[in-house]
Design a protein around this motif. Structure first.
Motif, PDB file in Angstrom:
ATOM      1  N   ILE A   4       6.700  -2.791   0.825  1.00  0.00           N
ATOM      2  CA  ILE A   4       7.966  -3.122   0.165  1.00  0.00           C
ATOM      3  C   ILE A   4       8.395  -1.909  -0.637  1.00  0.00           C
ATOM      4  N   LYS A   5       9.602  -1.426  -0.378  1.00  0.00           N
ATOM      5  CA  LYS A   5      10.103  -0.258  -1.108  1.00  0.00           C
ATOM      6  C   LYS A   5      10.477  -0.649  -2.524  1.00  0.00           C
ATOM      7  N   THR A   6      10.320   0.312  -3.437  1.00  0.00           N
ATOM      8  CA  THR A   6      10.767   0.129  -4.818  1.00  0.00           C
ATOM      9  C   THR A   6      12.068   0.925  -4.985  1.00  0.00           C
ATOM     10  N   THR A   7      12.564   0.996  -6.196  1.00  0.00           N
ATOM     11  CA  THR A   7      13.799   1.747  -6.442  1.00  0.00           C
ATOM     12  C   THR A   7      13.561   3.250  -6.467  1.00  0.00           C
ATOM     13  N   ILE A   8      12.286   3.675  -6.461  1.00  0.00           N
ATOM     14  CA  ILE A   8      11.956   5.100  -6.492  1.00  0.00           C
ATOM     15  C   ILE A   8      11.341   5.500  -5.157  1.00  0.00           C
ATOM     16  N   ASP A   9      11.892   6.537  -4.532  1.00  0.00           N
ATOM     17  CA  ASP A   9      11.388   7.009  -3.241  1.00  0.00           C
ATOM     18  C   ASP A   9       9.895   7.282  -3.296  1.00  0.00           C
ATOM     19  N   ASP A  10       9.203   6.883  -2.249  1.00  0.00           N
ATOM     20  CA  ASP A  10       7.777   7.136  -2.012  1.00  0.00           C
ATOM     21  C   ASP A  10       6.848   6.230  -2.803  1.00  0.00           C
ATOM     22  N   LEU A  11       7.329   5.516  -3.796  1.00  0.00           N
ATOM     23  CA  LEU A  11       6.531   4.566  -4.560  1.00  0.00           C
ATOM     24  C   LEU A  11       6.712   3.206  -3.891  1.00  0.00           C
ATOM     25  N   VAL A  12       5.631   2.644  -3.322  1.00  0.00           N
ATOM     26  CA  VAL A  12       5.767   1.418  -2.541  1.00  0.00           C
ATOM     27  C   VAL A  12       4.723   0.377  -2.910  1.00  0.00           C
ATOM     28  N   ILE A  13       5.094  -0.879  -2.720  1.00  0.00           N
ATOM     29  CA  ILE A  13       4.190  -2.015  -2.896  1.00  0.00           C
ATOM     30  C   ILE A  13       3.589  -2.330  -1.533  1.00  0.00           C
ATOM     31  N   TYR A  36      -1.736   4.080   7.518  1.00  0.00           N
ATOM     32  CA  TYR A  36      -1.182   5.263   8.177  1.00  0.00           C
ATOM     33  C   TYR A  36       0.047   4.878   8.993  1.00  0.00           C
ATOM     34  N   ALA A  37      -0.043   3.774   9.728  1.00  0.00           N
ATOM     35  CA  ALA A  37       1.082   3.310  10.548  1.00  0.00           C
ATOM     36  C   ALA A  37       2.286   2.926   9.687  1.00  0.00           C
ATOM     37  N   LEU A  38       2.023   2.515   8.447  1.00  0.00           N
ATOM     38  CA  LEU A  38       3.100   2.139   7.525  1.00  0.00           C
ATOM     39  C   LEU A  38       3.629   3.331   6.721  1.00  0.00           C
ATOM     40  N   GLY A  39       3.075   4.527   6.974  1.00  0.00           N
ATOM     41  CA  GLY A  39       3.572   5.729   6.306  1.00  0.00           C
ATOM     42  C   GLY A  39       2.744   6.209   5.131  1.00  0.00           C
ATOM     43  N   ILE A  40       1.680   5.492   4.796  1.00  0.00           N
ATOM     44  CA  ILE A  40       0.805   5.920   3.696  1.00  0.00           C
ATOM     45  C   ILE A  40      -0.356   6.678   4.340  1.00  0.00           C
ATOM     46  N   GLN A  41      -0.166   7.962   4.484  1.00  0.00           N
ATOM     47  CA  GLN A  41      -1.126   8.789   5.213  1.00  0.00           C
ATOM     48  C   GLN A  41      -1.947   9.604   4.219  1.00  0.00           C
ATOM     49  N   THR A  42      -2.774   8.891   3.497  1.00  0.00           N
ATOM     50  CA  THR A  42      -3.561   9.459   2.409  1.00  0.00           C
ATOM     51  C   THR A  42      -5.030   9.171   2.647  1.00  0.00           C
ATOM     52  N   LYS A  43      -5.847  10.175   2.475  1.00  0.00           N
ATOM     53  CA  LYS A  43      -7.299  10.022   2.605  1.00  0.00           C
ATOM     54  C   LYS A  43      -7.876   9.876   1.199  1.00  0.00           C
ATOM     55  N   PHE A  44      -8.377   8.695   0.871  1.00  0.00           N
ATOM     56  CA  PHE A  44      -8.906   8.434  -0.458  1.00  0.00           C
ATOM     57  C   PHE A  44     -10.360   8.868  -0.556  1.00  0.00           C
ATOM     58  N   VAL A  45     -10.751   9.412  -1.729  1.00  0.00           N
ATOM     59  CA  VAL A  45     -12.096   9.948  -1.911  1.00  0.00           C
ATOM     60  C   VAL A  45     -12.864   9.300  -3.066  1.00  0.00           C
ATOM     61  N   ARG A 108      -0.884  -8.069  -4.522  1.00  0.00           N
ATOM     62  CA  ARG A 108      -0.145  -6.849  -4.185  1.00  0.00           C
ATOM     63  C   ARG A 108      -0.890  -5.620  -4.690  1.00  0.00           C
ATOM     64  N   GLN A 109      -0.631  -4.519  -4.001  1.00  0.00           N
ATOM     65  CA  GLN A 109      -1.156  -3.224  -4.413  1.00  0.00           C
ATOM     66  C   GLN A 109       0.030  -2.288  -4.586  1.00  0.00           C
ATOM     67  N   LEU A 110      -0.155  -1.247  -5.358  1.00  0.00           N
ATOM     68  CA  LEU A 110       0.907  -0.269  -5.564  1.00  0.00           C
ATOM     69  C   LEU A 110       0.405   1.092  -5.123  1.00  0.00           C
ATOM     70  N   PHE A 111       1.143   1.714  -4.200  1.00  0.00           N
ATOM     71  CA  PHE A 111       0.818   3.071  -3.788  1.00  0.00           C
ATOM     72  C   PHE A 111       1.638   4.029  -4.632  1.00  0.00           C
ATOM     73  N   ILE A 112       0.937   4.914  -5.342  1.00  0.00           N
ATOM     74  CA  ILE A 112       1.561   5.877  -6.249  1.00  0.00           C
ATOM     75  C   ILE A 112       1.269   7.274  -5.707  1.00  0.00           C
ATOM     76  N   PRO A 113       2.299   7.969  -5.211  1.00  0.00           N
ATOM     77  CA  PRO A 113       2.052   9.315  -4.685  1.00  0.00           C
ATOM     78  C   PRO A 113       1.855  10.340  -5.796  1.00  0.00           C
ATOM     79  N   PHE A 182       5.168  19.438 -10.864  1.00  0.00           N
ATOM     80  CA  PHE A 182       5.440  18.667  -9.651  1.00  0.00           C
ATOM     81  C   PHE A 182       6.826  18.959  -9.111  1.00  0.00           C
ATOM     82  N   GLN A 183       6.920  18.973  -7.798  1.00  0.00           N
ATOM     83  CA  GLN A 183       8.206  19.048  -7.116  1.00  0.00           C
ATOM     84  C   GLN A 183       8.293  17.828  -6.211  1.00  0.00           C
ATOM     85  N   ASN A 184       9.493  17.461  -5.791  1.00  0.00           N
ATOM     86  CA  ASN A 184       9.680  16.338  -4.874  1.00  0.00           C
ATOM     87  C   ASN A 184       9.401  16.833  -3.462  1.00  0.00           C
TER      88      ASN A 184
END
Length: 185
Positions: A4-13, A36-45, A108-113, A182-184
């Motif tokens: 689920i998109k939020t009002t801020i780009d790249d920050l998603v539920i 990954y298929a949903l666009g969250i292509q992050t490798k967590f460590v 719900r979870q929140l993905f924070i880039p 940080f840059q966008n």
């Protein structure tokens, strides 16, 4: 799993698919392939977990590059108001925040880039929060912004007389004074 998109780009539920029956429920809390298929292509460590009582406010924290972290936050028990502030200096939403209720009920979870400050307030008697990070904790890169910075206008949903804030978080600078790199992307 659904995003689920939020009002801020790249920050998603991230909303899991729950399977309920008379025994309880089941869901995948993390599936790298599906994310990954949903666009969250992050490798967590690293996984981090905290337990806090009502009124605790943690944050607003971040790490600067090259040790900036993306996070995937969820609540194992209780309820929090999760707050993210966009620190990407050329972002159209720079300095804006998003506040999302995360709980053991809504799952719900929140993905924070990378490029966001993160914090939360505890709205239940206690809350256990778990988050994945894609970079190791690096104390020399740790930074923060005052949770009560008047320019951010964050409504923490906790009575000011009942707020519990660490001494470390009480002395964080305002957004205007904070060190950012940080840059966008």
């Amino acid at each position: 799993m659904n995003v689920i998109k939020t009002t801020i780009d790249d920050l998603v539920i991230v909303e899991p698919t729950l399977f309920n029956d008379s025994r309880g429920y089941f869901f995948e809390s993390y599936n790298e392939k599906k994310l990954y298929a949903l666009g969250i292509q992050t490798k967590f460590v690293q996984d981090n977990q905290s337990k806090s009582c009502y009124g605790v406010i943690r944050g607003l924290h971040y790490q600067i590059y090259p040790h900036a972290q993306s996070k995937l936050v969820r609540v194992l028990s209780g309820k929090i108001l999760d707050v993210c502030v966009d620190l990407r200096e050329n972002s159209p939403s720079y300095g804006q925040h998003e506040a999302i209720i995360l709980s053991s009920e809504n799952q719900r979870q929140l993905f924070i880039p990378k490029g966001f400050a993160h914090g939360f307030s505890v709205l239940s008697d206690e809350a256990v929060v778990l988050y994945k990070a894609d970079e190791w904790y690096h104390p020399e890169s740790e930074r923060g912004i005052a949770f009560d910075d008047p320019s951010l206008k964050i409504a923490w949903q906790v009575d000011p007389d009942k707020r519990l804030v660490s001494d470390k978080d009480k002395i964080l600078p305002t957004l205007e004074e904070a060190e950012l790199n940080f840059q966008n992307h």
